[in-house]
Design an enzyme around this catalytic site. Structure first.
Site, PDB file in Angstrom:
ATOM      1  N   ARG A 167      -4.312  -5.981   5.236  1.00 21.99           N
ATOM      2  CA  ARG A 167      -3.389  -6.390   6.099  1.00 21.99           C
ATOM      3  C   ARG A 167      -3.650  -7.135   7.218  1.00 21.99           C
ATOM      4  O   ARG A 167      -2.983  -7.795   8.184  1.00 21.99           O
ATOM      5  CB  ARG A 167      -2.467  -5.186   6.612  1.00 21.99           C
ATOM      6  CG  ARG A 167      -1.991  -4.293   5.480  1.00 21.99           C
ATOM      7  CD  ARG A 167      -1.001  -3.360   5.996  1.00 21.99           C
ATOM      8  NE  ARG A 167       0.103  -4.011   6.476  1.00 21.99           N
ATOM      9  CZ  ARG A 167       1.151  -3.722   7.428  1.00 21.99           C
ATOM     10  NH1 ARG A 167       1.205  -2.329   7.720  1.00 21.99           N
ATOM     11  NH2 ARG A 167       2.001  -4.185   7.897  1.00 21.99           N
ATOM     12  N   LEU A 193       0.723  -1.292  -0.199  1.00 26.64           N
ATOM     13  CA  LEU A 193      -0.163  -0.026  -0.005  1.00 26.64           C
ATOM     14  C   LEU A 193       0.823   1.393  -0.083  1.00 26.64           C
ATOM     15  O   LEU A 193       1.782   1.448   0.751  1.00 26.64           O
ATOM     16  CB  LEU A 193      -0.650   0.155   1.318  1.00 26.64           C
ATOM     17  CG  LEU A 193      -1.990  -1.142   1.497  1.00 26.64           C
ATOM     18  CD1 LEU A 193      -2.374  -0.901   2.847  1.00 26.64           C
ATOM     19  CD2 LEU A 193      -2.804  -0.894   0.327  1.00 26.64           C
ATOM     20  N   ASP A 195       2.353  -6.407   2.399  1.00 26.55           N
ATOM     21  CA  ASP A 195       2.833  -5.322   3.385  1.00 26.55           C
ATOM     22  C   ASP A 195       3.331  -6.328   4.676  1.00 26.55           C
ATOM     23  O   ASP A 195       3.782  -5.413   5.623  1.00 26.55           O
ATOM     24  CB  ASP A 195       1.850  -4.350   3.771  1.00 26.55           C
ATOM     25  CG  ASP A 195       1.500  -3.321   2.842  1.00 26.55           C
ATOM     26  OD1 ASP A 195       2.723  -2.709   2.251  1.00 26.55           O
ATOM     27  OD2 ASP A 195       0.423  -3.102   2.321  1.00 26.55           O
ATOM     28  N   HIS A 207       1.561   6.841  10.240  1.00 23.45           N
ATOM     29  CA  HIS A 207       1.596   6.552  11.448  1.00 23.45           C
ATOM     30  C   HIS A 207       2.057   7.461  12.305  1.00 23.45           C
ATOM     31  O   HIS A 207       2.805   8.322  11.860  1.00 23.45           O
ATOM     32  CB  HIS A 207       2.320   4.940  11.676  1.00 23.45           C
ATOM     33  CG  HIS A 207       1.558   3.869  10.842  1.00 23.45           C
ATOM     34  ND1 HIS A 207       2.265   3.198  10.111  1.00 23.45           N
ATOM     35  CD2 HIS A 207       0.398   3.331  10.969  1.00 23.45           C
ATOM     36  CE1 HIS A 207       1.485   2.250   9.529  1.00 23.45           C
ATOM     37  NE2 HIS A 207       0.108   2.109  10.375  1.00 23.45           N
ATOM     38  N   ARG A 211      -5.325   4.776  10.382  1.00 27.17           N
ATOM     39  CA  ARG A 211      -5.313   3.464  10.393  1.00 27.17           C
ATOM     40  C   ARG A 211      -5.602   2.876  11.994  1.00 27.17           C
ATOM     41  O   ARG A 211      -6.030   1.784  12.154  1.00 27.17           O
ATOM     42  CB  ARG A 211      -3.792   2.965  10.351  1.00 27.17           C
ATOM     43  CG  ARG A 211      -3.345   3.063   9.116  1.00 27.17           C
ATOM     44  CD  ARG A 211      -3.908   2.038   7.997  1.00 27.17           C
ATOM     45  NE  ARG A 211      -3.302   2.331   6.418  1.00 27.17           N
ATOM     46  CZ  ARG A 211      -2.116   1.532   5.954  1.00 27.17           C
ATOM     47  NH1 ARG A 211      -1.674   0.990   6.889  1.00 27.17           N
ATOM     48  NH2 ARG A 211      -2.018   1.892   4.823  1.00 27.17           N
ATOM     49  N   CYS A 270       9.419  -0.076  11.408  1.00 28.67           N
ATOM     50  CA  CYS A 270       8.207  -0.890  10.891  1.00 28.67           C
ATOM     51  C   CYS A 270       8.782  -2.304  10.562  1.00 28.67           C
ATOM     52  O   CYS A 270       7.900  -3.182  10.605  1.00 28.67           O
ATOM     53  CB  CYS A 270       7.575  -0.524  10.032  1.00 28.67           C
ATOM     54  SG  CYS A 270       8.428  -0.144   8.463  1.00 28.67           S
ATOM     55  N   GLU A 303       6.056  -4.699  12.527  1.00 29.94           N
ATOM     56  CA  GLU A 303       5.462  -3.989  13.598  1.00 29.94           C
ATOM     57  C   GLU A 303       4.217  -3.497  13.729  1.00 29.94           C
ATOM     58  O   GLU A 303       3.614  -3.321  14.964  1.00 29.94           O
ATOM     59  CB  GLU A 303       6.213  -2.280  13.564  1.00 29.94           C
ATOM     60  CG  GLU A 303       5.814  -1.300  14.314  1.00 29.94           C
ATOM     61  CD  GLU A 303       6.345  -0.027  14.190  1.00 29.94           C
ATOM     62  OE1 GLU A 303       7.388   0.251  15.262  1.00 29.94           O
ATOM     63  OE2 GLU A 303       6.328   0.695  13.245  1.00 29.94           O
ATOM     64  N   ASP A 304       3.439  -3.324  12.392  1.00 26.04           N
ATOM     65  CA  ASP A 304       2.003  -2.957  12.600  1.00 26.04           C
ATOM     66  C   ASP A 304       1.115  -3.899  13.238  1.00 26.04           C
ATOM     67  O   ASP A 304      -0.169  -3.863  13.429  1.00 26.04           O
ATOM     68  CB  ASP A 304       1.536  -2.656  11.040  1.00 26.04           C
ATOM     69  CG  ASP A 304       2.300  -1.594  10.575  1.00 26.04           C
ATOM     70  OD1 ASP A 304       2.516  -0.228  11.562  1.00 26.04           O
ATOM     71  OD2 ASP A 304       2.627  -1.178   9.623  1.00 26.04           O
TER      72      ASP A 304
HETATM   73  N1  LIG Z   1       4.823   1.118  10.915  1.00 28.17           N
HETATM   74  C1  LIG Z   1       5.049   1.329   9.710  1.00 28.17           C
HETATM   75  O1  LIG Z   1       5.557   2.403   9.559  1.00 28.17           O
HETATM   76  N2  LIG Z   1       4.801   0.678   8.681  1.00 28.17           N
HETATM   77  C2  LIG Z   1       4.768   0.912   7.406  1.00 28.17           C
HETATM   78  C3  LIG Z   1       3.706   0.341   6.573  1.00 28.17           C
HETATM   79  C4  LIG Z   1       3.552   0.462   5.126  1.00 28.17           C
HETATM   80  C5  LIG Z   1       2.629  -0.113   4.413  1.00 28.17           C
HETATM   81  N3  LIG Z   1       2.880  -0.040   2.898  1.00 28.17           N
HETATM   82  C6  LIG Z   1       1.302   0.255   4.792  1.00 28.17           C
HETATM   83  O2  LIG Z   1       0.795   1.308   3.956  1.00 28.17           O
HETATM   84  O3  LIG Z   1       0.711  -0.351   5.448  1.00 28.17           O
END
Ligand SMILES: NC(=O)NCCC[C@H](N)C(=O)O
Length: 258
Positions: free
Chosen positions: A87, A19, A62, A163, A133, A248, A67-68
């Site tokens: 995700r 994404l 992704d 974020h 998010r 991340c 981390e997410d």
């Molecule tokens: N914690 C973060 O900085 N995550 C990056 C996530 C990037 C991923 N392309 C997203 O949009 O979810």
């Protein structure tokens, strides 16, 4: 002896489809991305972190941004419910990994959404970004999970970046750093140091004065080096094209009952 483990997740074959929300899409070099990821993992290892690979989730572009999917507080792993629907299947493998490590596991439930990239811990203060998010129910559930354990959860609006931790992270002494044009409310933080580059706002604390930083922030590395910190620089250009940053790509687990 405190645990020095870090979760990582190998980039999958669909990485280039990841994404992008706040930046223009640019082609991702998948082979270079794998090499950069391996160098990132090696940097963690070289600085004393045992890295644990979460089972890859190859259908999820992704998934490398591990981390997410989980937020740690003490030995409790809060499995998130990512704000981006694509995700959500990423969390199953992470749940298995943290359970195997002996963490106590908790979950964010519908209608809550929360991305780990929105959570910045500084001691027992847990800043949570309310942005694209993470929603209000996600913030409430984070409070319910961690405040009984002694955390003070502070909600922060995030409107300019993906974020909270795309905007700010913290130095080992607790000073929050950020690139002013991307920070919604710098006055929320008791000590705030502006840095000259957007990606300079991202540091992973490796221990002592060592800071893992992206090669795209040379002026910030110089500034922080001049303040007595030791930048450890990695090139993550292919992940930056997908709005990723150094934070991340891993989750550090520091208070496991191992
Ligand atoms: N914690 C973060 O900085 N995550 C990056 C996530 C990037 C991923 N392309 C997203 O949009 O979810």
């Amino acid at each position: 002896m405190p645990s020095q483990k870090a979760l990582v997740r190998r980039p999958g074959p669909r990485l280039a489809e990841g994404l992008v929300t706040h930046i223009e899409r640019e082609p991702v070099d998948a082979e270079l991305a794998v090499r950069q990821w391996e160098a990132y993992v090696e940097a963690l290892r070289a600085h004393g972190w045992e890295t644990i690979e979460v089972e890859p989730a190859d259908d999820c572009p992704d998934a490398v941004f591990v981390e997410d999917t989980v937020v740690m507080y003490r030995n409790v792993a809060l499995i998130t419910r990512p704000g981006a629907r694509s995700r959500r299947p990423e969390t199953a493998g992470v749940e298995e990994a943290v359970a195997r490590l002996g963490c106590s596991v908790n979950w964010v439930w519908e209608p809550g959404t929360l991305d780990g990239g929105d959570v910045l811990k500084i001691g027992d203060t847990v800043y949570v970004g309310r942005g694209g998010r993470t929603n209000a129910a996600g913030v409430q559930q984070l409070r319910a999970a961690f405040e009984p354990l002694g955390a003070k959860v502070v909600a922060v609006p995030v409107s300019k970046v993906l974020h909270l931790k795309s905007a700010v992270t913290a130095l080992p002494d607790g000073t929050v750093i950020g690139h002013i044009p991307k920070v919604d409310t710098p006055s929320l933080y008791p000590r705030f140091l502006p840095v000259p580059e957007e990606s300079g706002a991202h540091v992973v604390l490796l221990g002592g004065s060592r800071l893992l930083m992206a090669a795209s922030a040379p002026r910030t590395a110089e500034l922080l080096g001049d303040l007595g910190f030791e930048p450890v620089v990695v090139d993550i250009s292919e992940f930056e094209k997908l709005e990723g940053c150094v934070t991340c790509l891993s989750v550090r687990l520091r208070e496991l009952y191992a």
